[in-house]
Write a protein that holds these residues in place. Structure first.
Motif, PDB file in Angstrom:
ATOM      1  N   LEU A 235      44.110  25.913  42.920  1.00 13.98           N
ATOM      2  CA  LEU A 235      43.609  27.276  42.791  1.00 13.98           C
ATOM      3  C   LEU A 235      42.175  27.190  42.318  1.00 13.98           C
ATOM      4  O   LEU A 235      41.900  26.684  41.224  1.00 13.98           O
ATOM      5  N   GLN A 237      39.045  29.297  41.212  1.00 11.28           N
ATOM      6  CA  GLN A 237      38.692  30.632  40.730  1.00 11.28           C
ATOM      7  C   GLN A 237      37.183  30.674  40.496  1.00 11.28           C
ATOM      8  O   GLN A 237      36.663  30.027  39.590  1.00 11.28           O
ATOM      9  N   ARG A 262      43.673  27.628  47.368  1.00  7.20           N
ATOM     10  CA  ARG A 262      43.699  29.086  47.295  1.00  7.20           C
ATOM     11  C   ARG A 262      42.460  29.515  46.522  1.00  7.20           C
ATOM     12  O   ARG A 262      42.143  28.941  45.474  1.00  7.20           O
ATOM     13  N   ARG A 264      40.215  32.531  44.605  1.00  9.16           N
ATOM     14  CA  ARG A 264      40.137  33.856  43.992  1.00  9.16           C
ATOM     15  C   ARG A 264      38.704  34.024  43.483  1.00  9.16           C
ATOM     16  O   ARG A 264      38.171  33.135  42.823  1.00  9.16           O
ATOM     17  N   TYR A 266      35.769  36.501  41.452  1.00 12.76           N
ATOM     18  CA  TYR A 266      35.620  37.547  40.445  1.00 12.76           C
ATOM     19  C   TYR A 266      34.124  37.819  40.248  1.00 12.76           C
ATOM     20  O   TYR A 266      33.323  36.879  40.220  1.00 12.76           O
ATOM     21  N   GLN A 281      42.870  39.050  34.307  1.00 14.83           N
ATOM     22  CA  GLN A 281      43.120  38.932  35.743  1.00 14.83           C
ATOM     23  C   GLN A 281      43.226  37.468  36.162  1.00 14.83           C
ATOM     24  O   GLN A 281      44.080  37.098  36.980  1.00 14.83           O
ATOM     25  N   THR A 284      46.613  36.186  35.197  1.00 12.53           N
ATOM     26  CA  THR A 284      47.625  36.718  36.116  1.00 12.53           C
ATOM     27  C   THR A 284      47.639  35.931  37.418  1.00 12.53           C
ATOM     28  O   THR A 284      48.709  35.560  37.932  1.00 12.53           O
ATOM     29  N   ASP A 285      46.466  35.653  37.958  1.00 13.92           N
ATOM     30  CA  ASP A 285      46.380  34.894  39.204  1.00 13.92           C
ATOM     31  C   ASP A 285      46.900  33.466  39.017  1.00 13.92           C
ATOM     32  O   ASP A 285      47.535  32.901  39.913  1.00 13.92           O
ATOM     33  N   GLN A 286      46.644  32.878  37.862  1.00 13.22           N
ATOM     34  CA  GLN A 286      47.127  31.525  37.599  1.00 13.22           C
ATOM     35  C   GLN A 286      48.652  31.492  37.508  1.00 13.22           C
ATOM     36  O   GLN A 286      49.298  30.577  38.039  1.00 13.22           O
ATOM     37  N   GLU A 288      50.748  33.567  38.929  1.00 14.58           N
ATOM     38  CA  GLU A 288      51.270  33.761  40.286  1.00 14.58           C
ATOM     39  C   GLU A 288      51.195  32.473  41.089  1.00 14.58           C
ATOM     40  O   GLU A 288      52.117  32.123  41.833  1.00 14.58           O
TER      41      GLU A 288
END
Length: 295
Positions: A235, A237, A262, A264, A266, A281, A284-286, A288
């Protein structure tokens, strides 16, 4: 939470071990460390605690020479040494009671976000990576800084670095510079608002200084070269307004990782992910992501 220690290349490192709520055998463990010059008590608990509440064990550690860990000289940033410390922490995490040694997740931010990529490429048993506002390419970082702060800044940083290196060769005490400072200062990171963002979340062991020779290594730290060899989901970010770690380098890592990555994004700067709504946020993404890859 309990305090534990482990050894990395003959030096004692300090860590916190959190047991996941519900603590079922065979649970995953998230291994966490800070970025450039950071300590485990500086903004990391806001990420660790939600993982623990979700049932994951967490190991948060200080690098050699930082925080509660031993090692001299103090405050020496070396990406090679920090990666070695990650490997040592992973070995300890695999031996924690109830932890599945083949369900180890690496979490990193800034410098440690890049370390996670390099370490996972070398340890192919890693299950997943989470890298937030990661520093993925030192050459891109230098170019980024050159455009923002100018050649004068780089020349001053190199001068401080050479002074510190000379003192090291002569076996004299290090020459230190601040980690964060206002624009135009001798600090390693001088983006506007850096001081105001870091100081409120700084823990009692954090010191706003590093051995100046760290500036001479920045261009050599290139986790992006490992990205194609990462065997696990990652992930990435990205702070689209990141003034320290170029977002383009993080996106290149995701592209090289292909379907395993993936992304994300911000609308934040480098240090805006330690508190407030964007931190929430990001967590939360982590969570998920972990639910999906550890299912």
């Amino acid at each position: 939470m309990r305090n534990i220690t482990f050894t990395s290349h003959g030096t004692r490192c300090a860590a916190w071990h959190f047991t996941g709520v519900g603590a079922e055998p065979g649970r995953p463990c998230v291994v966490m460390a800070h970025g450039f010059g950071g300590t485990r008590d500086t903004g990391l608990l806001g990420y660790a605690e939600p993982f623990v509440a979700a049932g994951y064990d967490v190991l948060v550690f200080d690098y050699r020479g930082f925080g509660d860990s031993e090692g001299t000289p103090r405050q020496r940033v070396s990406y090679r040494r920090q990666r070695e410390d990650y490997h040592a922490a992973i070995a300890v995490a695999r031996q924690l009671p109830g932890v599945d040694p083949d369900r180890i997740v690496l979490w990193g931010t800034s410098y440690s976000g890049g370390h996670a990529v390099a370490v996972a490429a070398q340890d192919r048993r890693i299950t997943a990576i989470m890298a937030i506002t990661p520093a993925m390419d030192g050459l891109a970082t230098l170019a980024h800084v050159l455009r923002r702060a100018g050649v004068g800044y780089l020349a001053r940083a190199a001068g401080h670095g050479l002074r510190d290196l000379a003192r090291s060769i002569a076996k004299r005490p290090p020459h230190y510079v601040p980690i964060v400072g206002p624009p135009g200062s001798a600090a390693i990171m001088t983006s506007p608002g850096a001081v105001e963002a870091v100081v409120p979340v700084a823990g009692p062991t954090w010191r706003n200084e590093v051995c100046a020779r760290a500036a001479l290594e920045v261009g050599l730290n290139r986790p992006t070269t490992f990205a194609g060899r990462v065997p696990c989901p990652i992930l990435v970010q990205v702070g689209t307004n990141d003034s320290v770690a170029p977002p383009s380098a993080a996106l290149r890592v995701a592209a090289k990782a292909g379907p395993r990555a993936r992304i994300r994004e911000y609308p934040v700067d480098h240090f805006d992910i330690y508190q407030g709504p964007w931190q929430q946020q990001a967590v939360t993404d982590q969570l998920e992501f972990l639910t999906a890859v550890l299912r």
